[in-house]
Write a protein that holds these residues in place. Sequence first.
Motif, PDB file in Angstrom:
ATOM      1  N   ALA A 195       0.850  -1.189   0.000  1.00 37.63           N
ATOM      2  CA  ALA A 195       0.000   0.000   0.000  1.00 37.63           C
ATOM      3  C   ALA A 195       0.881   1.233   0.000  1.00 37.63           C
ATOM      4  N   GLY A 196       0.369   2.295  -0.582  1.00 35.36           N
ATOM      5  CA  GLY A 196       1.083   3.557  -0.615  1.00 35.36           C
ATOM      6  C   GLY A 196       0.258   4.645   0.041  1.00 35.36           C
ATOM      7  N   GLY A 214      -2.996  -2.413  -2.993  1.00 35.28           N
ATOM      8  CA  GLY A 214      -2.949  -3.153  -4.246  1.00 35.28           C
ATOM      9  C   GLY A 214      -2.701  -4.635  -4.065  1.00 35.28           C
ATOM     10  N   GLN A 215      -2.648  -5.328  -5.183  1.00 35.57           N
ATOM     11  CA  GLN A 215      -2.348  -6.748  -5.193  1.00 35.57           C
ATOM     12  C   GLN A 215      -0.914  -6.992  -4.753  1.00 35.57           C
ATOM     13  N   LEU A 223       2.100   2.711  -7.302  1.00 36.68           N
ATOM     14  CA  LEU A 223       2.900   3.908  -7.550  1.00 36.68           C
ATOM     15  C   LEU A 223       2.359   4.714  -8.726  1.00 36.68           C
ATOM     16  N   ASP A 224       1.880   4.029  -9.754  1.00 36.21           N
ATOM     17  CA  ASP A 224       1.282   4.740 -10.891  1.00 36.21           C
ATOM     18  C   ASP A 224       0.077   5.554 -10.436  1.00 36.21           C
ATOM     19  N   ALA A 225      -0.768   4.952  -9.599  1.00 38.95           N
ATOM     20  CA  ALA A 225      -1.948   5.660  -9.103  1.00 38.95           C
ATOM     21  C   ALA A 225      -1.552   6.796  -8.172  1.00 38.95           C
ATOM     22  N   MET A 226      -0.537   6.564  -7.338  1.00 39.49           N
ATOM     23  CA  MET A 226      -0.044   7.634  -6.469  1.00 39.49           C
ATOM     24  C   MET A 226       0.462   8.817  -7.287  1.00 39.49           C
ATOM     25  N   GLN A 227       1.115   8.518  -8.408  1.00 37.05           N
ATOM     26  CA  GLN A 227       1.649   9.590  -9.249  1.00 37.05           C
ATOM     27  C   GLN A 227       0.525  10.458  -9.811  1.00 37.05           C
TER      28      GLN A 227
END
Length: 244
Positions: A195-196, A214-215, A223-227
Motif C-alpha cells: 500500500a502507498g 494493491g495486489q 505507484l502509478d496511481a499515487m503519481q
Amino acid sequence: REVRDVRFATKVMASRDVRDPFWVPVPFEGPILPGPIKVAVTKESYGYPIHPEIISGVDRAADYLRNAGYQVEEVETPSIKPAVDAWLDAVTLELKETIDPLARQHGSKTIQDIFDAYYQFGKMVDYKGYMQAVANRSAMVRNWSVFLEEWPLVLSPFFMRPMYDYDHDETFDGAKDLFDAMMYSYSINYLGLPAGNIPIGLVEGRPCGVQIIGQRFREDMILDAMQVVEDQVGVLAHQLWAQM
C-alpha cells in the motif's frame, strides 16, 4: 519526499539479495492489465469519528483517478476489522516477547508506559492463540486476494483524524486514539498487502494522506496511481518547506 523517490527506493529494495530469506524473483513491473483499471473506494470508518475533510480528501483522490481513466467506484471491500483485532491480540504478544525487554532496559518511562498501553488495547493471545491467529490470517489474506482480483486497487483513508501533537500518544487515551485512527495502516500491514500513502493536502493546517492498496507484488500499479494524485496535489513536502 516524492512518488519518484518511493519508486526508486522500492525498486532497490525489491532487487535480489541472498541475505533476504523472503526474496522472490518477481519482476518489479507487472503485466499491463486490460483497461480501465478498477479502483474500489471505501470510506468505512468502523465507528471511528473520521474527520469530514479526510472523507473529502478520499473523494478528491477518487476524482483524480477517475479523470485519469481509472474505473473508480465506491464499493464494499472486505472488512479490515478482523485484521485490526488480530494485530491488537497477536502482534502485541510479539512485542512483549521481543522488543519489550529492550524497552524496559533502555527506554524512558514514557516509552514503557506507551508499551503498557499497547497491551491493553486488545486481548493478548497465548502461544496457542498465536498459532490460531496465524491460521486465521491466511483466510483474511485469501478474502482480500479474491477481492483484489476484480478490484486491483483500493482507495481508502489512511489516518482518520488530523495529525496529532508530538506527545499525543503519551497517555493511554491518546495512544488508543492514535491506534484507532490509524487502523487502515496496521491492518493492511498485518495482511502483508502493499500500500502507498500519498498526501492529499492539509487538514487543520497539518498534512493528510490517503492510502492506495494493491495486489501482492504490484507496487508498480500502486505507484502509478499515487503519481496521478501527486500530479494534481503537488509535492506536499515542497509546500511545507516553503512555509518555514
